[in-house]
Design an enzyme around this catalytic site. Structure first.
Site, short mmCIF file in Angstrom:
data_model
loop_
_atom_site.label_atom_id
_atom_site.label_comp_id
_atom_site.label_asym_id
_atom_site.label_seq_id
_atom_site.Cartn_x
_atom_site.Cartn_y
_atom_site.Cartn_z
CG ASP A 169 -7.53 4.37 -3.99
OD1 ASP A 169 -8.75 4.39 -4.29
OD2 ASP A 169 -6.75 3.51 -4.44
CD GLU A 227 -2.94 -0.90 -0.09
OE1 GLU A 227 -3.04 0.21 -0.65
OE2 GLU A 227 -3.54 -1.91 -0.51
CE1 TYR A 258 -6.24 3.39 -0.20
CE2 TYR A 258 -3.92 3.18 0.40
CZ TYR A 258 -5.02 2.78 -0.35
OH TYR A 258 -4.87 1.73 -1.22
#
Ligand code: SF4
Length: 364
Positions: free
Chosen positions: A142, A41, A124
């Protein structure tokens, strides 16, 4: 029951079933190890999947677990990150790994709230790790998810507005709260945005949730989400010198606090046309002179469009002290080089005979 709740039940099943069938085989989808999910990520932010895959594999070969990453010198981490850009991500990754080891005995915290407390982990990333690794119903938004939600729920606001961000996060939270597999759900939303509900020409005809999509039903797909105001590109001209000194190439570490701090680069100055406009920025009181051209490269970093003239150079004044180091070409692969320096190395212009070869090629 809110309108989002009503819609959620019509979206969950078809989107999850589609994700099961259609998802791309990506290396980070072979695991639910929180460390690996986190690395992927962090790398995927602002960076394309195809670019990330080889970096992800190499990074995990070098740092297979959080303890190895925490114990590594930051220079090694930056070297593995070199070329991915946004180097602050590598620094915060390192700091967070050290916090996991020192504050959580090397075990990744298993809740969204605890993940958020780690350095550099924002909503996030915390949402991604909590949902994918631990199946906590934590939301994430996102760029892909924001676009999908803006179309599914016909959100009108401009993308960069706070109201738009608040609305997308609120919907994402409601949607994930009632789904059976939060990790798969979040990934399905991202996958839909990446492969079907793309910024231009979304493939609505093969979208698993088109019957519940407000933008598709009202023929507003092309206008949602409302376009961002484009940031103007700043043109930068550089002169980069390749200086061979006592069997090595002169390189310096970029100063702390600025862009790409800590990365290693060739002597570089900003120019205007052929004029040198900032000779003092060579650093460390050294003066170089240009001997002969090697070529030119173009490079883009966020909104900076960089054009660099590359030339062989010579040191005419000063001694390379602590700021500069001499490095052999064979050692370059171990250093955290800037993207520009890597590009120049890849052209073969750091080899001692590069100028000679160029002359032979041009019949000079
Ligand atoms: Fe996106 Fe079209 Fe699917 Fe709506 S129907 S979510 S616009 S791909």
């Amino acid at each position: 029951m809110s309108p989002t709740d009503t819609k959620a039940s019509s979206l969950h099943q078809p989107l999850l079933a589609w994700f099961e069938r259609e998802q791309r085989a990506l290396p980070w989808r072979e695991t639910r190890d929180p460390y690996r999910v986190w690395i992927s990520e962090a790398m995927l932010q602002q960076t394309r999947v195809e670019t990330v895959i080889p970096y992800y594999r190499r990074f995990l070969e070098r740092f297979p677990d959080v303890r190895t990453l925490a114990a590594a010198p930051i220079e090694d981490v930056l070297a593995q990150w070199s070329g991915l850009g946004y180097y602050r991500r590598a620094r915060t990754l390192h700091a967070a790994a050290q916090a996991v080891v020192s504050e959580h005995a090397g075990l990744f915290p298993a809740s969204h709230a605890a993940l958020l407390a780690l350095p550099g982990i924002g909503p996030y990333t915390a949402g991604a790790v909590a949902s994918i690794a631990f199946d906590e119903p934590a939301a994430l938004v996102d760029g892909n998810v924001a676009r999908v939600l803006a179309r599914l729920f016909a959100l009108d606001g401009p993308q960069e507005s706070q109201a738009f961000r608040t609305a997308t996060w609120a919907i994402a939270r409601e949607l994930v709260a009632s789904v059976s597999r939060p990790g798969a759900w979040n990934q399905a939303l991202m996958e839909l945005g990446a492969t079907v509900c793309t910024p231009r020409d979304p493939a609505c005809y093969r979208c698993p949730v088109r019957t519940g999509c407000s933008a598709a039903l009202t023929n507003r797909v092309d206008e949602l989400p409302r376009a961002k105001v484009r940031r103007t590109q700043i043109e930068v001209e550089l002169l980069v010198l390749v200086v061979h000194e006592n069997g090595g190439i002169l390189l310096r570490e970029r100063p702390p606090g600025g862009r790409m701090a800590g990365l290693i680069e060739l002597p570089t100055i900003e120019t205007s046309g052929d004029e040198l406009i900032a000779a003092r920025t060579w650093g460390g009181g050294l003066e170089f002179t240009e001997i002969e051209p090697l070529g030119a490269v173009r490079h883009t970093i966020t909104h900076h469009k960089i054009g660099a003239r590359v030339a062989a150079g010579r040191l005419v004044r000063g001694h390379p002290g602590a700021t500069w180091r001499r490095v052999e070409v064979s050692e370059l692969g171990t250093l955290a080089l800037t993207g520009m320096t890597k590009k120049i190395a890849a052209r073969g212009w750091l080899e001692p005979d590069a100028a000679l070869k160029r002359r032979a090629l041009n019949g000079i």
